[in-house]
Scaffold this motif. Structure first.
Motif, PDB file in Angstrom:
ATOM      1  N   PRO C 289     -13.248  -7.179   6.333  1.00 21.01           N
ATOM      2  CA  PRO C 289     -13.885  -6.832   6.895  1.00 21.01           C
ATOM      3  C   PRO C 289     -13.151  -7.505   8.489  1.00 21.01           C
ATOM      4  O   PRO C 289     -12.408  -5.983   9.410  1.00 21.01           O
ATOM      5  CB  PRO C 289     -14.798  -6.305   7.460  1.00 21.01           C
ATOM      6  N   ALA C 290     -12.616  -8.069   8.312  1.00 26.48           N
ATOM      7  CA  ALA C 290     -12.564  -9.038   9.940  1.00 26.48           C
ATOM      8  C   ALA C 290     -10.963  -8.698   9.815  1.00 26.48           C
ATOM      9  O   ALA C 290     -10.041  -8.668  11.568  1.00 26.48           O
ATOM     10  CB  ALA C 290     -12.777 -10.133   9.992  1.00 26.48           C
ATOM     11  N   ASN C 291     -10.898  -8.825   9.155  1.00 24.46           N
ATOM     12  CA  ASN C 291      -9.244  -7.994   8.960  1.00 24.46           C
ATOM     13  C   ASN C 291      -7.936  -7.616   7.998  1.00 24.46           C
ATOM     14  O   ASN C 291      -7.840  -7.852   6.538  1.00 24.46           O
ATOM     15  CB  ASN C 291      -7.984  -9.664   8.094  1.00 24.46           C
ATOM     16  N   PRO C 292      -8.858  -6.665   8.156  1.00 25.47           N
ATOM     17  CA  PRO C 292      -8.811  -5.102   7.724  1.00 25.47           C
ATOM     18  C   PRO C 292      -6.991  -5.061   7.519  1.00 25.47           C
ATOM     19  O   PRO C 292      -6.159  -5.018   8.489  1.00 25.47           O
ATOM     20  CB  PRO C 292      -9.017  -3.944   7.693  1.00 25.47           C
ATOM     21  N   PRO C 293      -6.478  -4.693   5.874  1.00 22.00           N
ATOM     22  CA  PRO C 293      -4.884  -4.712   6.130  1.00 22.00           C
ATOM     23  C   PRO C 293      -4.922  -2.401   7.052  1.00 22.00           C
ATOM     24  O   PRO C 293      -5.523  -2.214   7.092  1.00 22.00           O
ATOM     25  CB  PRO C 293      -4.472  -4.186   4.649  1.00 22.00           C
ATOM     26  N   PRO C 294      -3.108  -3.139   6.391  1.00 25.26           N
ATOM     27  CA  PRO C 294      -2.605  -1.237   7.571  1.00 25.26           C
ATOM     28  C   PRO C 294      -2.536  -0.561   6.455  1.00 25.26           C
ATOM     29  O   PRO C 294      -2.604  -0.875   4.831  1.00 25.26           O
ATOM     30  CB  PRO C 294      -1.678  -1.939   8.212  1.00 25.26           C
ATOM     31  N   GLY C 295      -2.779   0.488   6.732  1.00 26.23           N
ATOM     32  CA  GLY C 295      -2.678   1.843   5.799  1.00 26.23           C
ATOM     33  C   GLY C 295      -3.935   1.885   4.934  1.00 26.23           C
ATOM     34  O   GLY C 295      -4.987   1.808   5.363  1.00 26.23           O
ATOM     35  N   ASP C 309       4.308   1.763  -1.424  1.00 27.31           N
ATOM     36  CA  ASP C 309       4.522   1.005   0.188  1.00 27.31           C
ATOM     37  C   ASP C 309       3.775   2.449   1.714  1.00 27.31           C
ATOM     38  O   ASP C 309       3.084   1.050   1.763  1.00 27.31           O
ATOM     39  CB  ASP C 309       6.392   1.100   0.778  1.00 27.31           C
ATOM     40  N   ASP C 310       4.691   3.597   0.860  1.00 29.18           N
ATOM     41  CA  ASP C 310       4.158   4.160   2.209  1.00 29.18           C
ATOM     42  C   ASP C 310       2.142   4.165   2.098  1.00 29.18           C
ATOM     43  O   ASP C 310       1.893   4.376   3.471  1.00 29.18           O
ATOM     44  CB  ASP C 310       3.433   5.686   1.071  1.00 29.18           C
ATOM     45  N   CYS C 311       1.751   3.486   1.179  1.00 32.30           N
ATOM     46  CA  CYS C 311       0.180   3.747   1.019  1.00 32.30           C
ATOM     47  C   CYS C 311      -0.283   2.493   2.197  1.00 32.30           C
ATOM     48  O   CYS C 311      -1.386   2.757   2.724  1.00 32.30           O
ATOM     49  CB  CYS C 311      -0.332   3.269   0.132  1.00 32.30           C
ATOM     50  N   THR C 312       0.525   1.578   2.329  1.00 33.69           N
ATOM     51  CA  THR C 312       0.366   0.672   3.133  1.00 33.69           C
ATOM     52  C   THR C 312       0.940   1.210   4.791  1.00 33.69           C
ATOM     53  O   THR C 312       0.635  -0.070   5.315  1.00 33.69           O
ATOM     54  CB  THR C 312       0.969  -0.608   2.979  1.00 33.69           C
ATOM     55  N   ALA C 327     -11.247  14.094  -0.336  1.00 36.11           N
ATOM     56  CA  ALA C 327     -10.966  12.536  -0.405  1.00 36.11           C
ATOM     57  C   ALA C 327      -9.900  11.351   0.184  1.00 36.11           C
ATOM     58  O   ALA C 327      -8.963  12.597   0.839  1.00 36.11           O
ATOM     59  CB  ALA C 327     -10.364  12.255  -1.822  1.00 36.11           C
ATOM     60  N   ALA C 328      -9.747  10.655   0.453  1.00 33.76           N
ATOM     61  CA  ALA C 328      -8.807   9.469   1.247  1.00 33.76           C
ATOM     62  C   ALA C 328      -7.521   9.018   0.343  1.00 33.76           C
ATOM     63  O   ALA C 328      -8.006   8.134   0.838  1.00 33.76           O
ATOM     64  CB  ALA C 328      -9.259   9.260   2.131  1.00 33.76           C
ATOM     65  N   CYS C 329      -6.566   9.842   0.007  1.00 32.27           N
ATOM     66  CA  CYS C 329      -5.628   9.499  -0.530  1.00 32.27           C
ATOM     67  C   CYS C 329      -4.815   9.839  -0.097  1.00 32.27           C
ATOM     68  O   CYS C 329      -4.928  11.885  -1.183  1.00 32.27           O
ATOM     69  CB  CYS C 329      -6.137   9.305  -1.823  1.00 32.27           C
ATOM     70  N   ILE C 330      -3.461   9.721  -0.624  1.00 34.09           N
ATOM     71  CA  ILE C 330      -2.352  10.498   0.091  1.00 34.09           C
ATOM     72  C   ILE C 330      -1.958  10.700  -1.323  1.00 34.09           C
ATOM     73  O   ILE C 330      -0.409  11.362  -1.044  1.00 34.09           O
ATOM     74  CB  ILE C 330      -1.452   9.717   1.018  1.00 34.09           C
ATOM     75  N   LYS C 331      -2.131  10.610  -2.345  1.00 35.53           N
ATOM     76  CA  LYS C 331      -1.386  10.953  -3.525  1.00 35.53           C
ATOM     77  C   LYS C 331      -1.757  11.939  -3.811  1.00 35.53           C
ATOM     78  O   LYS C 331      -2.541  12.255  -4.323  1.00 35.53           O
ATOM     79  CB  LYS C 331      -1.380   9.065  -4.891  1.00 35.53           C
TER      80      LYS C 331
END
Lengths: 342, 278, 337
Positions: C289-295, C309-312, C327-331
């Protein structure tokens, strides 16, 4: 039939404090065959962890394994071995992993050094060979970049990773028996799934037997071949895994299963086992579960039940086995304590 | 461990009781000089078990009265030190942040000056210090280490769930500090106090020996040693007996402190059955 | 639970965030200010209706405990609002905050550290009454006795110290302490996870009885999905500081939508022999959590067949996929294997 790999019989481990004797393990018997997984299930105070420590003779005073006990492993009586002989078995032929990997690893040594040390204590491998085997073992436990990880210290690793290191350390000498004491209890459920899968894969690859100590019936259903249920320092039920889940015979096993909230269905109210496990210094007379049992009748107070055979490879320490009609009678708990554990 | 503690507290109890009952227990008047020529520098004998000094005073009686001074200086100075150290450390630990940083830097600075040098400097500047001021000075220079220990404990205790529960109940800061945190720091404080008494006894003896501590005609164990210092070859008993008393008392205090520390430390206690199978 | 939803919200949490500063290495602690922050709770919003139980599940480090403590103001939220019964708790101070605390209580996980070892359990239960002047003297004694009976403890035990009790009994004492100030809501932070199964069932039943009798609202934080299913009306799933799915308990457990929820549910070992075929075993571990990924925070471990790649690039918003199921999912939701 050949001898089992491990045969524990009439194991009694008592803790002496002056006049007071805590009978933590009190007449436990079971076998583990080569390559199989036996689960020992029980709650706090059941004696399951003391059983595990007794097998490795890791009981320290005031604890003592009483004289009539027997633990046979690969045809040798472990309780007769000298301390030196026992050390050649511990960590080598029988290995153990614990619930809390952080406290079982030395914080000032790299994980590679710790695994290599096990190799060097028990074999005459060179420093270099031992290190190579440590790296190999880390790779086998699914750690990526094992060569780099081997030079790291325990605090640099996550909880799941540390548990993998501990497994690598336990299995590096390919023991015939692994004793796993609550190996996944401290882990998150997704990591637990990984570790259980890993243990099963390594068990197949190395052909070892596993003695799994756990309180989690879900884990038991995933991995065990046979199950030993402990309560009050005794084995109260023994069966194959499927038989135990399909037809539990002992009221305690029954109670445990219905007290668990389930993921797949929602009961309005959980069934509880009233009361608490009695202290090991004062087991009740007769059946040790009778105070908390809804079937208990006068016989239970006076006569200590033996392990009755109740089916193929299935035994239960409950008089219901010989008086089955009592199960169908409408019953009220012997002591009414509505939901209280006082 | 338990036996050591028993012996140590027994020794301390005997010395305290004898000091309290000094007028009844002491065989002679400690400052009486009955015969400055005939009874001077007598070796230990039945009538003078510790001998007499160069003013023909009975050394045993002087030691008994000296115990009053030595022990009360140690006890009062330690009480002052404990009070200051506890409050200071508790405030630093509980308030935290910048206050903590400033308070602890002050302690660091104070700890970097050797206590004995500090005391000698203060006392040498002040000619003929009254006893109560000596006690205050000893107390005021003895709390730095304790304040650090108390702070560390308060800091870790502050994070425990029962403290959070008290905050969630609406308890005020002082209430949490005095009802919930400090009672749990008490073992540390008691151990520090026991060890502190032994330490101050030695310290006061040292200062009195240098002539900076207790001023005549009052005598502490340290000043009795000094009385005999210039004739140690001829009348060794004048310095030996108070010296033995200092050593005995200090060892007893340290042994008791160590035993208490062990008793309060859960890691030293035996593993219970519940822990074995949890 | 549908009836509960129509009640007005008792607690409304909006865009709650909690950052913890981290010091990285010696050179930072010597020379630097805080170099980075762990975003423990990241933009969390939800509400709880009066009398409802919201279960919050997630693995260690997901921020669920921090969230509970930030709501209680046991730690200071970095930003966001916590409106309880119409009052923003996040902005209260001093006496106003202390009197507000009466309405929101807490029950902790660890039955050993949650009680002051040097205070009798009776005094622990009594303390809140004294602080809020609810009862004094004999009246307080009487209320302590009644509370002990209500949680299933012998009132004669009030003069004992915590170490004389078992884990289950201590949890009952913790519940009694929370009830002593007559709260409207209780934040339950893993209240049964340190207990054995049989004792756990007793405490769960007790908490349900109390909720029914007193009309309590629960925020029930736990890692045990089975326990949450049993006690909660609605469930929120957290991953790396965010709520990634929320729905009614029945809906969430029968139709998990977010890939993480699906994996989490499938990973739970079940006491049914021969069921493990359908398991999704997630690879790797949660990112720091100190360095969370983008997306999407779950991207690195996601098993969704359509992940790309959209997910990122996009942080997936919590969207209503089916009525009252977010829900938090774009798919598009994939079926469980």
């Amino acid at each position: 039939m050949t001898d089992p790999l491990l045969s524990v019989s009439d194991l009694r481990t008592y803790f002496h404090d002056g006049e007071v004797v805590a009978r933590a393990v009190d007449g436990v018997s079971f076998d583990v065959a080569e390559g199989e997984t036996v689960a020992v299930v029980g709650e706090s105070g059941s004696g399951k962890s003391v059983t595990a420590l007794s097998i490795l003779r890791l009981i320290r005073p005031p604890g003592r394994i009483e004289t009539a006990s027997s633990i046979r492993f690969q045809g040798r009586e472990l309780l007769q071995l000298s301390d030196g002989e026992m050390r050649t078995i511990r960590g080598n032929r029988i290995a153990m992993i614990f619930q809390e990997p952080m406290s079982a690893l030395n914080p000032v040594l790299t994980v590679g050094e710790q695994i290599a040390e096990v190799v060097r204590v028990h074999t005459d491998a060179s420093r270099h060979d031992a290190w190579e085997r440590a790296v190999e073992m880390l790779a086998l436990t699914g750690i990526s970049a094992p060569r780099e990880r081997a030079s790291e210290y325990p605090h640099q690793l996550s909880g799941g990773m540390r548990q993998r290191v501990m497994i690598a350390m336990a299995l590096v000498l390919k023991p015939a028996l692994l004793i796993a004491d609550e190996p996944t209890t401290a882990l998150d459920v997704t990591i637990q799934a990984q570790i259980l899968e890993l243990l099963q894969r390594l068990q197949e690859q190395l052909g070892m037997a596993v003695l799994l100590i756990t309180h989690d019936l879900g884990v038991v259903a995933e991995v065990a071949d046979r199950v030993v249920v402990m309560y009050g320092g005794e084995v109260v039920e023994r069966a194959t895994m499927t038989e135990l889940f399909e037809a539990p015979q002992h009221p305690y096993t029954e109670g445990l299963m219905s007290a668990m909230p389930r993921l797949d269905r929602d009961a309005e109210r959980l069934v509880t086992i009233p009361g608490v496990v009695p202290p090991s210094t004062a087991w009740p007379s007769g059946c040790r579960f009778r105070d908390r049992c809804s079937y208990a009748w006068d016989r239970c107070a006076t006569e200590h039940p033996p392990l009755y055979p109740v089916g193929d490879e299935h035994e239960s320490r409950c008089h219901l086995a010989v008086e089955p009609l009592r199960r169908s009678e409408s019953h009220t708990p012997l002591t009414v304590r509505v939901g209280a554990d006082s | 461990m338990v036996r050591h503690a028993g012996i140590a507290s027994g020794v301390i109890a005997v010395i305290v009781v004898v000091a309290l009952l000094a007028p009844w227990v002491a065989p002679y008047d400690p400052i009486a000089q009955p015969d400055i020529i005939g009874l001077k520098n007598l070796a230990p004998s039945f009538s003078h078990p510790f001998g007499t000094d160069s003013f023909s005073r009975d050394v045993l009686s002087r030691c008994i009265y000296g115990a009053r001074i030595s022990l009360s200086v140690a006890a009062l100075a330690t009480a002052i030190a404990i009070t200051l150290g506890t409050l200071y450390g508790a405030i630093a630990g509980y308030v935290g942040g910048a206050v903590d940083a400033v308070l602890m830097r002050i302690v660091d600075a104070a700890l970097s000056i050797p206590r004995v040098l500090l005391l000698i400097a203060i006392l040498a500047l002040w000619n003929g210090l009254p006893l109560w001021l000596l006690i205050v000075v000893l107390g005021a220079t003895g709390w730095f280490g304790l304040s650090r220990m108390v702070r560390a404990q308060v800091l870790s205790m502050r994070e425990l769930d029962f403290v959070a529960a008290a905050r969630a109940l609406g308890a005020s800061g002082p209430r949490i500090l005095f009802r919930h945190i400090l009672p749990n720091v008490l073992p540390t404080i008691i151990v520090a106090a026991t060890l502190g008494v032994g330490h101050v006894i030695i310290l006061e003896a040292g200062l009195s020996y240098l002539g900076l501590g207790v001023q005549p005609p009052s005598a502490s164990w340290g000043s009795i040693i000094q009385d005999g210092a210039d004739q140690i070859g001829a009348a060794w008993w004048i310095s030996l007996f108070p010296g033995l008393l200092i050593v005995t008392t200090a060892i007893a205090c340290n042994a008791l402190g160590d035993a208490l520390r062990a008793a309060f430390d859960p890691r030293e206690n035996a593993v219970t059955m519940a822990e074995l199978d949890s | 639970m549908t009836s509960a939803r129509t009640n007005p919200a008792l607690l409304q949490v909006t865009r709650l965030r909690k950052d913890f500063p981290v010091r990285q290495g010696l050179q930072h602690s010597l020379f630097g200010r805080n170099a980075a922050a762990i975003r423990a709770v990241n933009d969390v919003s939800f509400d709880i209706a009066r009398g409802e139980t919201l279960g919050v599940v997630g693995e260690s480090g997901c921020g669920k405990t921090t969230m509970g403590r930030a709501i209680l103001r046991l730690i200071e939220p970095t930003s966001g609002s916590v409106v309880f019964d119409g009052i923003d708790v996040a902005t209260l101070h001093g006496a106003a905050l202390r009197s507000m605390r009466r309405k929101m209580q807490v029950v902790f996980q660890d039955p050993f550290s949650s009680l002051n070892p040097r205070m009798t359990v009776g005094a622990a239960v009594r303390e809140g009454m004294l602080i809020h002047h609810l009862a004094e003297g004999r009246a307080a004694d009487h209320r302590v006795k009644t509370l002990f009976e209500e949680v299933g403890l012998n009132p004669d035990y009030a003069s004992r110290y915590p170490h004389e009790f078992s884990g289950g009994q201590r949890q009952r004492i913790g519940v009694a302490r929370a009830l002593s100030v007559e709260p409207e809501m209780i934040v339950c932070d893993e209240p049964v996870s340190a207990l054995d199964v049989s004792v756990q069932a007793q405490v769960i039943n007790l908490m349900q009885d109390l909720q029914r009798d007193r009309g309590l609202t629960y925020l029930f934080i736990a890692h045990d999905l089975s326990v949450v299913r049993h006690i909660a009306d609605r469930v929120a799933v957290m991953y790396l500081g965010r709520i990634v799915e929320t729905a009614s308990a029945d809906d969430l457990y029968s139709n998990p939508t977010m890939p993480y929820t699906q994996a989490l549910l499938s990973a739970v070992p079940r006491p049914e022999p021969g069921r493990q075929t359908a398991r999704i075993v997630l690879q790797g571990e949660p990112p720091s959590p100190a360095n969370p990924p983008p997306g999407c925070v779950f991207y690195s471990r996601c098993q969704h067949p359509l992940k790309d790649d959209d997910c990122t690039r996009v942080v997936p918003p919590l969207e209503e996929k089916t009525p009252a199921h977010f829900a938090a999912c774009i798919k598009q939701p994939s079926q469980l294997p």
